[in-house]
Design a protein around this motif. Structure first.
Motif, PDB file in Angstrom:
ATOM      1  N   PRO A  21      18.320  70.397 172.673  1.00 20.37           N
ATOM      2  CA  PRO A  21      17.974  71.740 172.171  1.00 20.37           C
ATOM      3  C   PRO A  21      18.221  71.891 170.684  1.00 20.37           C
ATOM      4  CG  PRO A  21      19.972  71.830 173.494  1.00 20.37           C
ATOM      5  CD  PRO A  21      19.388  70.479 173.691  1.00 20.37           C
ATOM      6  N   CYS A  22      19.247  71.203 170.163  1.00 20.42           N
ATOM      7  CA  CYS A  22      19.526  71.289 168.735  1.00 20.42           C
ATOM      8  C   CYS A  22      18.369  70.709 167.928  1.00 20.42           C
ATOM      9  CB  CYS A  22      20.824  70.555 168.424  1.00 20.42           C
ATOM     10  SG  CYS A  22      21.311  70.663 166.691  1.00 20.42           S
ATOM     11  N   CYS A  23      17.875  69.547 168.331  1.00 20.20           N
ATOM     12  CA  CYS A  23      16.740  68.934 167.633  1.00 20.20           C
ATOM     13  C   CYS A  23      15.483  69.790 167.778  1.00 20.20           C
ATOM     14  CB  CYS A  23      16.490  67.531 168.178  1.00 20.20           C
ATOM     15  SG  CYS A  23      17.790  66.341 167.776  1.00 20.20           S
ATOM     16  N   LEU A  24      15.296  70.394 168.953  1.00 19.46           N
ATOM     17  CA  LEU A  24      14.131  71.250 169.165  1.00 19.46           C
ATOM     18  C   LEU A  24      14.138  72.427 168.204  1.00 19.46           C
ATOM     19  CD1 LEU A  24      11.645  72.198 170.780  1.00 19.46           C
ATOM     20  CD2 LEU A  24      13.224  73.297 172.379  1.00 19.46           C
ATOM     21  N   PHE A  25      15.273  73.093 168.080  1.00 17.76           N
ATOM     22  CA  PHE A  25      15.330  74.265 167.204  1.00 17.76           C
ATOM     23  C   PHE A  25      15.380  73.879 165.734  1.00 17.76           C
ATOM     24  CE2 PHE A  25      16.571  76.446 171.138  1.00 17.76           C
ATOM     25  CZ  PHE A  25      15.759  77.562 171.036  1.00 17.76           C
ATOM     26  N   LEU A  26      15.879  72.690 165.415  1.00 16.04           N
ATOM     27  CA  LEU A  26      15.762  72.213 164.043  1.00 16.04           C
ATOM     28  C   LEU A  26      14.294  72.020 163.684  1.00 16.04           C
ATOM     29  CD1 LEU A  26      18.677  69.615 163.656  1.00 16.04           C
ATOM     30  CD2 LEU A  26      18.345  71.706 162.335  1.00 16.04           C
ATOM     31  N   PHE A  27      13.514  71.521 164.634  1.00 14.42           N
ATOM     32  CA  PHE A  27      12.076  71.336 164.425  1.00 14.42           C
ATOM     33  C   PHE A  27      11.376  72.688 164.254  1.00 14.42           C
ATOM     34  CE2 PHE A  27       7.908  71.268 166.608  1.00 14.42           C
ATOM     35  CZ  PHE A  27       7.193  70.508 165.680  1.00 14.42           C
ATOM     36  N   ILE A  28      11.739  73.670 165.102  1.00 17.81           N
ATOM     37  CA  ILE A  28      11.126  74.995 164.999  1.00 17.81           C
ATOM     38  C   ILE A  28      11.518  75.662 163.682  1.00 17.81           C
ATOM     39  CG2 ILE A  28      11.057  77.310 166.021  1.00 17.81           C
ATOM     40  CD1 ILE A  28      11.413  76.011 168.745  1.00 17.81           C
ATOM     41  N   ASN A  29      12.792  75.561 163.311  1.00 14.44           N
ATOM     42  CA  ASN A  29      13.240  76.148 162.049  1.00 14.44           C
ATOM     43  C   ASN A  29      12.542  75.507 160.859  1.00 14.44           C
ATOM     44  OD1 ASN A  29      14.955  77.736 163.532  1.00 14.44           O
ATOM     45  ND2 ASN A  29      16.816  77.098 162.509  1.00 14.44           N
ATOM     46  N   ALA A  30      12.403  74.174 160.893  1.00 13.68           N
ATOM     47  CA  ALA A  30      11.719  73.486 159.801  1.00 13.68           C
ATOM     48  C   ALA A  30      10.264  73.931 159.711  1.00 13.68           C
ATOM     49  CB  ALA A  30      11.805  71.971 160.001  1.00 13.68           C
ATOM     50  N   THR A  31       9.621  74.139 160.870  1.00 13.46           N
ATOM     51  CA  THR A  31       8.245  74.629 160.876  1.00 13.46           C
ATOM     52  C   THR A  31       8.164  76.040 160.300  1.00 13.46           C
ATOM     53  OG1 THR A  31       7.796  73.308 162.862  1.00 13.46           O
ATOM     54  CG2 THR A  31       6.220  75.049 162.334  1.00 13.46           C
ATOM     55  N   MET A  32       9.129  76.883 160.665  1.00 11.71           N
ATOM     56  CA  MET A  32       9.166  78.241 160.125  1.00 11.71           C
ATOM     57  C   MET A  32       9.367  78.228 158.610  1.00 11.71           C
ATOM     58  SD  MET A  32       8.934  80.976 162.212  1.00 11.71           S
ATOM     59  CE  MET A  32      10.089  82.194 161.601  1.00 11.71           C
ATOM     60  N   LEU A  33      10.239  77.364 158.121  1.00 12.03           N
ATOM     61  CA  LEU A  33      10.467  77.265 156.679  1.00 12.03           C
ATOM     62  C   LEU A  33       9.197  76.817 155.956  1.00 12.03           C
ATOM     63  CD1 LEU A  33      14.031  75.623 156.636  1.00 12.03           C
ATOM     64  CD2 LEU A  33      13.444  77.958 155.963  1.00 12.03           C
ATOM     65  N   PHE A  34       8.486  75.880 156.548  1.00 14.44           N
ATOM     66  CA  PHE A  34       7.225  75.433 155.954  1.00 14.44           C
ATOM     67  C   PHE A  34       6.201  76.560 155.925  1.00 14.44           C
ATOM     68  CE2 PHE A  34       2.900  73.869 156.774  1.00 14.44           C
ATOM     69  CZ  PHE A  34       2.678  73.140 155.616  1.00 14.44           C
ATOM     70  N   ILE A  35       6.132  77.325 157.011  1.00 18.49           N
ATOM     71  CA  ILE A  35       5.174  78.435 157.084  1.00 18.49           C
ATOM     72  C   ILE A  35       5.489  79.495 156.034  1.00 18.49           C
ATOM     73  CG2 ILE A  35       4.441  80.378 158.536  1.00 18.49           C
ATOM     74  CD1 ILE A  35       4.754  78.528 160.958  1.00 18.49           C
ATOM     75  N   LEU A  36       6.771  79.812 155.860  1.00 14.26           N
ATOM     76  CA  LEU A  36       7.159  80.864 154.919  1.00 14.26           C
ATOM     77  C   LEU A  36       6.914  80.479 153.464  1.00 14.26           C
ATOM     78  CD1 LEU A  36      10.477  82.049 156.600  1.00 14.26           C
ATOM     79  CD2 LEU A  36       8.321  83.295 156.491  1.00 14.26           C
ATOM     80  N   ARG A  37       6.684  79.197 153.191  1.00 13.34           N
ATOM     81  CA  ARG A  37       6.348  78.766 151.833  1.00 13.34           C
ATOM     82  C   ARG A  37       4.877  78.401 151.682  1.00 13.34           C
ATOM     83  NH1 ARG A  37       9.350  80.820 148.544  1.00 13.34           N
ATOM     84  NH2 ARG A  37       8.609  79.319 146.983  1.00 13.34           N
ATOM     85  N   SER A  38       4.112  78.488 152.775  1.00  8.65           N
ATOM     86  CA  SER A  38       2.731  78.020 152.737  1.00  8.65           C
ATOM     87  C   SER A  38       1.735  79.090 152.329  1.00  8.65           C
ATOM     88  CB  SER A  38       2.336  77.454 154.113  1.00  8.65           C
ATOM     89  OG  SER A  38       2.391  78.483 155.100  1.00  8.65           O
ATOM     90  N   LYS A  39       2.084  80.371 152.490  1.00  9.05           N
ATOM     91  CA  LYS A  39       1.147  81.456 152.205  1.00  9.05           C
ATOM     92  C   LYS A  39       1.753  82.428 151.205  1.00  9.05           C
ATOM     93  CE  LYS A  39      -1.283  81.331 156.646  1.00  9.05           C
ATOM     94  NZ  LYS A  39      -2.578  80.953 156.057  1.00  9.05           N
ATOM     95  N   ALA A  40       0.892  82.990 150.347  1.00  7.68           N
ATOM     96  CA  ALA A  40       1.357  83.907 149.306  1.00  7.68           C
ATOM     97  C   ALA A  40       1.954  85.178 149.896  1.00  7.68           C
ATOM     98  CB  ALA A  40       0.202  84.256 148.363  1.00  7.68           C
ATOM     99  N   VAL A  41       1.417  85.634 151.047  1.00 10.09           N
ATOM    100  CA  VAL A  41       1.906  86.868 151.653  1.00 10.09           C
ATOM    101  C   VAL A  41       3.371  86.734 152.068  1.00 10.09           C
ATOM    102  CG1 VAL A  41       1.133  86.213 153.973  1.00 10.09           C
ATOM    103  CG2 VAL A  41       1.427  88.630 153.398  1.00 10.09           C
ATOM    104  N   PHE A  42       3.793  85.529 152.427  1.00 10.19           N
ATOM    105  CA  PHE A  42       5.187  85.302 152.789  1.00 10.19           C
ATOM    106  C   PHE A  42       6.059  85.115 151.553  1.00 10.19           C
ATOM    107  CE2 PHE A  42       3.113  83.284 156.688  1.00 10.19           C
ATOM    108  CZ  PHE A  42       3.205  84.453 157.420  1.00 10.19           C
ATOM    109  N   ARG A  43       5.517  84.452 150.533  1.00  7.79           N
ATOM    110  CA  ARG A  43       6.298  84.191 149.322  1.00  7.79           C
ATOM    111  C   ARG A  43       6.498  85.444 148.475  1.00  7.79           C
ATOM    112  NH1 ARG A  43       2.685  79.734 148.980  1.00  7.79           N
ATOM    113  NH2 ARG A  43       1.619  80.798 147.257  1.00  7.79           N
ATOM    114  N   GLU A  44       5.638  86.455 148.662  1.00  8.34           N
ATOM    115  CA  GLU A  44       5.673  87.640 147.804  1.00  8.34           C
ATOM    116  C   GLU A  44       6.117  88.897 148.543  1.00  8.34           C
ATOM    117  OE1 GLU A  44       1.742  87.850 146.272  1.00  8.34           O
ATOM    118  OE2 GLU A  44       1.870  85.934 145.173  1.00  8.34           O
TER     119      GLU A  44
END
Length: 319
Positions: free
Chosen positions: A34-57
């Motif tokens: 479960p730790c690796c699973l949520f590390l993967f989900i968190n890493a995906t969320m971090l990537f998403i939050l930096r991928s679009k201007a609406v999230f960065r701004e």
């Protein structure tokens, strides 16, 4: 007769060692997955939050990125410390000190960021016309800097307290026990400071989050308030309050382990620490991804897209 007793004793000892090894492997597998699973989900969320201007701004997503980043680092460090403990690897005091200080830094950032996020939701509901002028990207950046500075000050004070410990009188800097916050609380001053600082931070955070929740509840009864927005903010603040409570337990678990170790055997303490690790360390660090990843209408479709695409790619590569 003596030889038979010695053989029986050796067989019992070998059986206990084998059972202990199997138990460590089982716990490590059940906890690591479960730790690796949520590390993967968190890493995906971090990537998403930096991928679009609406999230960065947008301030709330900038704060979410800071929260997820600290939670992900803390989760990775906690898993590293757990693996070292499970494998009976004892680092030196300087190495353990660095890991413990980084863990302490990220552990305090989470509740402080939750307070800022709750205040942002409070302003959004209670002062919607002034929200755009109060909650700006610049002000959000300043709040994040203050959070990191306050957390870094705590680490600096802990380092100064550690410098007073007579390390030169030790025969070796090699540790003889597992690396943890407990093992790095050297001296009575460090223990008193840790308890006082933790109590102050979480009491202040609890008061701030509770006041924000009450303010949103009062505003929700006003005729001029958007009922749907107030209801979503109320539910989010309630979830943040649960997060804060679980995070508080993660800082108090060291004291609970020390108290229990005086009346329970070492094997039972190891099992209790493993259970605490799952429900007190892993669970709170995963709630942010679940709260925003599944409830936020802007993030959810993007998160589902990335997770599904990666699962398909993994399936095709295995096929």
């Amino acid at each position: 007769m003596l030889y038979a007793n010695q053989t029986q004793t050796l067989n019992i000892t070998a059986g206990q060692q084998y059972q202990g090894l199997l138990e460590r492997i089982l716990f490590s597998t059940l906890i690591g997955m479960p730790c690796c699973l949520f590390l993967f989900i968190n890493a995906t969320m971090l990537f998403i939050l930096r991928s679009k201007a609406v999230f960065r701004e947008t301030s709330r997503y900038i704060l979410l990125y800071n929260l997820l980043f600290s939670d992900t680092v803390l989760l990775a460090l906690s898993q590293l410390l757990y693996i070292l403990a499970a494998c009976r690897i004892f680092p030196t005091y300087p190495v353990c000190g660095v890991l413990a200080m980084l863990t302490s830094l990220t552990n305090i950032i989470s509740p402080l960021t939750l307070v800022v996020m709750c205040m942002e939701r409070y302003v959004a509901v209670c002062y919607p016309l002034r929200h755009a002028t109060i909650i700006t990207v610049r002000n959000t950046a300043v709040a994040i800097i203050v959070v990191w500075a306050f957390s870094s000050l705590n680490v600096l004070i802990r380092v100064l307290l550690l410098l007073k410990f007579p390390f030169d009188q030790l025969q070796s800097l090699q540790m003889t026990d597992v690396c943890s916050d407990i093992s790095m609380s050297l001296g009575p001053m460090s223990d008193v400071y840790n308890k006082a600082y933790t109590g102050f931070v979480f009491l202040s955070a609890a008061v701030a989050v509770t006041c924000s929740y009450v303010g949103v509840m009062v505003a929700a009864r006003s005729a001029s308030t958007d009922k749907a927005s107030a209801r979503r903010a109320r539910n989010t603040l309630l979830l943040h309050l649960v997060q804060l409570g679980l995070t508080l337990l993660s800082t108090m678990h060291s004291s609970m382990i020390v108290s229990l170790s005086q009346i329970l055997s070492r094997l039972i303490i190891v099992r209790i620490k493993s259970i605490f690790y799952v429900f007190i360390y892993i669970l709170p660090r995963c709630l942010s991804s679940l709260i925003y990843g599944l409830r936020d209408q802007t993030i959810r479709p993007v998160l589902m897209y990335h997770l599904c695409c990666r699962l398909k790619l993994n399936h095709l590569s295995k096929g």
